[in-house]
Every structure is written in structure tokens, then in C-alpha cells.
Design an enzyme around this catalytic site. Sequence first.
Site, mmCIF file in Angstrom:
data_model
loop_
_atom_site.group_PDB
_atom_site.id
_atom_site.type_symbol
_atom_site.label_atom_id
_atom_site.label_comp_id
_atom_site.label_asym_id
_atom_site.label_seq_id
_atom_site.Cartn_x
_atom_site.Cartn_y
_atom_site.Cartn_z
ATOM 1 N N THR A 127 -4.265 5.659 0.017
ATOM 2 C CA THR A 127 -4.275 5.677 -1.407
ATOM 3 C C THR A 127 -5.680 5.363 -1.752
ATOM 4 O O THR A 127 -6.421 4.474 -1.401
ATOM 5 C CB THR A 127 -3.338 4.510 -2.131
ATOM 6 N N ASP A 166 3.836 2.297 -6.869
ATOM 7 C CA ASP A 166 2.928 1.490 -7.840
ATOM 8 C C ASP A 166 2.035 2.254 -8.500
ATOM 9 O O ASP A 166 1.440 2.123 -9.735
ATOM 10 C CB ASP A 166 2.699 0.305 -7.431
ATOM 11 N N THR A 204 -3.609 -1.105 -3.974
ATOM 12 C CA THR A 204 -2.969 -0.121 -2.999
ATOM 13 C C THR A 204 -2.138 -1.231 -1.792
ATOM 14 O O THR A 204 -2.549 -2.040 -1.776
ATOM 15 C CB THR A 204 -4.113 0.330 -2.098
ATOM 16 N N GLY A 205 -1.208 -0.550 -1.637
ATOM 17 C CA GLY A 205 -0.167 -1.429 -0.690
ATOM 18 C C GLY A 205 1.234 -1.004 -1.025
ATOM 19 O O GLY A 205 1.383 0.185 -1.281
ATOM 20 N N GLY A 227 4.059 -0.444 -2.511
ATOM 21 C CA GLY A 227 4.451 0.093 -3.691
ATOM 22 C C GLY A 227 5.521 -0.614 -4.631
ATOM 23 O O GLY A 227 5.153 -1.163 -5.749
HETATM 24 N N1 ASP Z 1 0.952 1.940 -3.084
HETATM 25 C C1 ASP Z 1 1.074 3.361 -2.694
HETATM 26 C C2 ASP Z 1 2.602 3.477 -2.793
HETATM 27 O O1 ASP Z 1 3.421 2.727 -2.769
HETATM 28 C C3 ASP Z 1 0.703 3.572 -1.241
HETATM 29 C C4 ASP Z 1 -0.656 3.027 -0.824
HETATM 30 O O2 ASP Z 1 -1.249 2.151 -1.561
HETATM 31 O O3 ASP Z 1 -1.165 3.292 0.084
HETATM 32 O O4 ASP Z 1 2.989 4.592 -3.108
#
Ligand code: ASP
Length: 357
Positions: A223, A254, A274-275, A277
Site C-alpha cells: 500500500t 482501512d 499501512t498494515g 486493515g
Molecule cells: N492496509 C491495507 C489493507 O488492509 C493493506 C496494506 O496496507 O498493505 O487493505
Amino acid sequence: MRTYLSILIASFILISCQSKDTSTESSVSSSEENKQDTTPNFGIVIHGGAGTILKKNMTDSLEAAYKAKLEEAIKTGHDILANGGSSIEAVTATINVMEDSPLFNAGKGAAFTHEETNELDASIMNGADLNAGAVSGVTRVKNPIDLALKVMTDSDHVMLSGQGAERFAQEQGMELVDPSYFYTKKRFESLQRIKASQKTALDHDDKKVSFADPFIKDAKFGTVGCAALDKEGNLAAGTSTGGMTNKRWGRIGDAPIIGAGTYANNATCAVSSTGWGEYFIRGMVAYDISALMEYKGLSLQEAARTVIQGKIPKLGGDGGIVAIDNEGNVTMEFNTAGMYRATMNAGGELEIGIYKN
Ligand code: ASP
């Protein structure tokens, strides 16, 4: 009497001229002082996703490619800010560079859903007036962050989804692409590997596989996001993603949720997440960092640490954020093995990172 009057008038004019001079003098010196005190500060910080990014799994050429793209992206935004552009413009243009690169899970490099499609999410927020725009589940919008911006500036709404969002994009004359534009071999193979591992697990262990599976969990990073402070003191943040590989049923993470993936408020800070979600939504991560500053008086770094190293892991989630406060202080906090990241300050000092230091 006449002479007396003329003397009186003459001295009045003299006195008022003198006082004008002194007041001009003092305003010159105070504006000089002000100039020194208020040299406009600005800054920018970006991420390209957090996750199990380990040096041992990276080739030198891939690492160099990531670093070069991060540098190109951050310099794009920095140039805009240095030339007096707004933080919203800087955030959008910076994210566009990463959306157009297959390296990141956003725009061109978006992850695949279980149904082998790409459904993209994005959001943007303006710290000056708390205005915001977001889109989710779009399949034909080349640069979802541009559409999120359009939602903010040209609609009465904050969040549009799926086909409706695309009809709005069309009405706004935005570039739509064939869904095949988002195909990349790397992301498609990731999906196939995950599907295979899911099958194996189901066949042999008779266990339900979820995003908690370490392999599946790691299929999410990439992301992109950006937070910036412009010379006017305005903050902005934006986030764009393809979401999690193998996501189903119109799952939304998220990234397009204002307060979870993105938040900006001139009173505090601008944040992009990022993470994992699901946990970032439950933790209202981006807003929580701002709220800890606003209501508890924490510094940006303390607030980010509290949420990313405390609250989110306690819930069982992982990931990171990048953020900048209204004085230009920056933080890049993550609880994963790595996070693609970069920051650049008003003096042009550039810092790029991938792994934990
Ligand atoms: N946060 C993003 C999601 O959950 C994924 C990511 O941050 O890589 O869609």
C-alpha cells in the site's frame, strides 16, 4: 493668534510625521524579526507498505528499484511544496508516482482478489478544513487517489464505492482503463500461491485459513501513502491500495476509511497507515494518533508509538504509519520487519529506509 495657530499646526504635522516614521521603523524591524521567526517550514513523508520485508529475501537490484522509486515519488511532492504548492497537490502527485509503478500494491501493482480481479481503495484528507474524499472497490480507475480527490472537491459526499464511484469518475472526465491494466505477473502469482496454500491447509489440516495465516498476512504489503505540510502550514494525507491479496466479498480495508487509513488536521498532524486493515479500522489508527496529540498533549512520536507499538499489536494486528505534525516533525513508526519509507524536509535532507534499523 494667527501665528500661534500656524505654529500649532506646523508642530502637529511634524509630530505626526515623526511618529509615523517611528511606527514604520518599528514595523519594519518587527516584520524582519517575524520573517526570521516564521520562515515557512514544510516537509513530506511517504510509505510504500509495511510487512515482512527482509533483507535476505531481497535482491540488490530490487532493493535499488524500490529506493529509486521512493526517491522519485518523494522528490515529486517535495518540489511542489518547495515551489509553494499545497500539501494536497503534493500528496496526490507523490501517490500518483507510486500508483503508476508495478512495485507497489496500489494502482498498476494492485493485489488480486480471490476472484482474480483488482479492487482498489483510496482516500485523501485536507487538514485545513477537515474535508475528505474516498473511494473503494474501483476496478477501472487508473489513479484512485485522483478520484478520491475529486470526491472531496467536486461532490457533496465523502466516500463513493464500486460502480457508482466509476460513474462519477466518468462524469468528471477521468481516465478509465480496462481492468487488465492492473495485471502484473508478480501479484497474480502471489494469489495463486495463497490459493494453493489455502487448499493444502484445508485438505490436510481441515483448518479454516484466515488472514492470520502468516503467509497470507504477508500478502498485503505494498500500500502507498503520503503525509505533507506545506508552506502555508496546511497538512494533508492520502493513502492508496489494492488491499489484501485473496480478499473476498467486496472486502474493504482501512486505506479508504477516514480516521483509520488516513487523517489530517492542521491542529495536530497528518497520517497515512499501512498494515492489516481490519485491525487499523478497529483501532481507528490515524485519528487515534491525532486525538492523543489533541486531547492528551502527546508529541507526534509518542502518539504514533502508543498506537503502533501498543494498541495495534495488543489487538493482534501489525503494520505502520507515516506522519508529519504541524511543525514539520516527522515519524515513520512500524511494528513489522520492514516498511518502505522516505522523508524529506524543507532543507532537502532525504532519508530512505526499508528494513528496521
Ligand atoms: N492496509 C491495507 C489493507 O488492509 C493493506 C496494506 O496496507 O498493505 O487493505
